[in-house]
Enzyme design. Structure first.
Site, PDB file in Angstrom:
ATOM      1  N   ARG A 114     -12.304  -8.820   5.065  1.00 31.64           N
ATOM      2  CA  ARG A 114     -12.287  -8.761   4.063  1.00 31.64           C
ATOM      3  C   ARG A 114     -12.503  -7.629   3.203  1.00 31.64           C
ATOM      4  O   ARG A 114     -11.611  -7.425   1.866  1.00 31.64           O
ATOM      5  CB  ARG A 114     -12.413 -10.364   3.434  1.00 31.64           C
ATOM      6  N   CYS A 146     -20.721 -19.382  -1.400  1.00 32.32           N
ATOM      7  CA  CYS A 146     -18.920 -19.937  -1.335  1.00 32.32           C
ATOM      8  C   CYS A 146     -18.929 -20.292  -3.043  1.00 32.32           C
ATOM      9  O   CYS A 146     -17.895 -19.878  -4.120  1.00 32.32           O
ATOM     10  CB  CYS A 146     -18.451 -20.008  -0.300  1.00 32.32           C
ATOM     11  N   HIS A 159     -18.230 -12.663   6.893  1.00 29.17           N
ATOM     12  CA  HIS A 159     -18.471 -12.269   5.556  1.00 29.17           C
ATOM     13  C   HIS A 159     -19.455 -12.234   5.539  1.00 29.17           C
ATOM     14  O   HIS A 159     -20.156 -12.647   6.889  1.00 29.17           O
ATOM     15  CB  HIS A 159     -18.522 -13.032   4.266  1.00 29.17           C
ATOM     16  N   ARG A 208      -5.236 -15.209  -2.557  1.00 31.26           N
ATOM     17  CA  ARG A 208      -6.658 -15.544  -2.925  1.00 31.26           C
ATOM     18  C   ARG A 208      -6.628 -14.515  -4.556  1.00 31.26           C
ATOM     19  O   ARG A 208      -7.639 -14.505  -4.745  1.00 31.26           O
ATOM     20  CB  ARG A 208      -8.104 -15.352  -2.070  1.00 31.26           C
ATOM     21  N   GLU A 240     -17.482 -17.843  -5.385  1.00 34.28           N
ATOM     22  CA  GLU A 240     -18.070 -16.960  -5.500  1.00 34.28           C
ATOM     23  C   GLU A 240     -17.751 -15.153  -4.780  1.00 34.28           C
ATOM     24  O   GLU A 240     -17.796 -14.245  -4.965  1.00 34.28           O
ATOM     25  CB  GLU A 240     -19.092 -17.266  -4.134  1.00 34.28           C
ATOM     26  N   ASP A 241     -16.565 -15.213  -3.742  1.00 30.22           N
ATOM     27  CA  ASP A 241     -15.782 -14.894  -3.434  1.00 30.22           C
ATOM     28  C   ASP A 241     -14.566 -13.669  -4.929  1.00 30.22           C
ATOM     29  O   ASP A 241     -14.339 -12.098  -4.555  1.00 30.22           O
ATOM     30  CB  ASP A 241     -14.568 -14.797  -2.507  1.00 30.22           C
TER      31      ASP A 241
HETATM   32  N1  GLY Z   1     -11.056 -20.258   3.711  1.00 34.25           N
HETATM   33  C1  GLY Z   1     -12.198 -18.946   3.206  1.00 34.25           C
HETATM   34  C2  GLY Z   1     -11.569 -17.967   3.643  1.00 34.25           C
HETATM   35  O1  GLY Z   1     -10.589 -17.720   4.452  1.00 34.25           O
HETATM   36  O2  GLY Z   1     -11.240 -17.030   2.594  1.00 34.25           O
END
Ligand code: GLY
Length: 256
Positions: A130, A247, A160, A85, A65-66
């Site tokens: 984030r 997610c 989030h 990521r 999802e992110d």
């Molecule tokens: N472990 C999920 C995140 O921190 O993005």
């Protein structure tokens, strides 16, 4: 009919990013089995699951999802706030390219899809650790021509925005007011998480079904009292990695 893009749990999930949780050992085999059950819930709710292969070197890559915001008209590939990521987006972009025109958040903007709560033509976006103001401004500019409004929302105490608030019915949100302001949702019915379950606000509404973590029985009872029946799924191992039920998929309407 919806398409749900998922990704198999990485064998490296034990090395995931963690911001608000202490690290606990994750049983990878159990996490993979729980993820399959989650996918079965998606199928039961009418989704065609398109599973991407595991990424052995990307611990958080199950949390697809992110990596993107998918709307009917386009998809925006994000630039995740955690540098580890960012390599997750390339394979998701390849998968989404078959379905939507792609746009991208650019440096120095950062944006995680877990910070985006879409309610109709408004996208509420968490200003979290984030997602930054530059990323949110870029999203606003990309979506304005399509008639979408983007509202920044301060988020404190959790990863989030959707750790703190999620839609559970056409006019109802599940919320933890300690982590997100409550004066933004005046047009919505609110259900508060049980105080003993601060992480319980993350739920996934698909059609008229709600996928919900089995770990939060007291909040689930609050949902039941309000006429919302959920499909519980045990995601204990994914919760240890700060994952929720939103997610683990990107859900998009299939075009006819
Ligand atoms: N472990 C999920 C995140 O921190 O993005």
């Amino acid at each position: 009919m919806h398409i749900a893009i998922t990704r198999e749990v990485s064998p490296a999930i034990g090395r995931c990013e963690l911001t608000h949780l202490d690290r606990r050992p994750i049983d990878v085999t159990l996490a993979q089995a729980q993820h399959r059950q989650y996918e079965e819930c998606l199928t039961a709710l009418g989704c065609r699951v398109e599973r991407l292969p595991a990424e052995p070197d990307l611990p958080d890559s199950v949390f697809v999802e992110d990596t993107a915001i998918v709307l009917d008209e386009l998809a925006v590939i994000t630039r995740p706030g955690a540098a580890s990521r960012r390599p997750e987006t390339a394979s998701v972009a390849r998968a989404l390219a078959s379905y939507r025109p792609l746009h991208h958040i650019q440096a120095p903007g950062t944006l995680d899809g877990g910070d985006v709560l879409r309610l109709g033509h408004t996208l509420f976006v968490g200003q979290s650790g984030r997602s930054n103001a530059v990323g949110i401004d870029q999203l606003r500019a990309l979506l304005r021509p399509w008639g979408y409004r983007v509202e920044a929302v301060p988020v404190t105490g959790c990863l989030h925005l959707k750790s703190a608030v999620a839609q559970v019915a056409p006019n109802t949100l599940l919320i933890n007011r300690d982590w997100v302001p409550d004066d933004l949702w005046a047009d919505w019915d609110l259900i508060d998480v049980d105080p003993a379950e601060p992480f319980a606000a993350n739920a996934l509404l698909v059609g008229d079904g709600v996928i919900y973590p089995a770990a939060y029985p007291a909040t689930r009872e609050r949902l039941r009292e309000r006429g919302i029946r959920v499909r519980p799924v045990d995601v204990s191992e994914l919760i240890k990695a700060a994952g929720g039920v939103t997610c683990c998929s990107l859900i998009l309407a299939a075009r006819p």
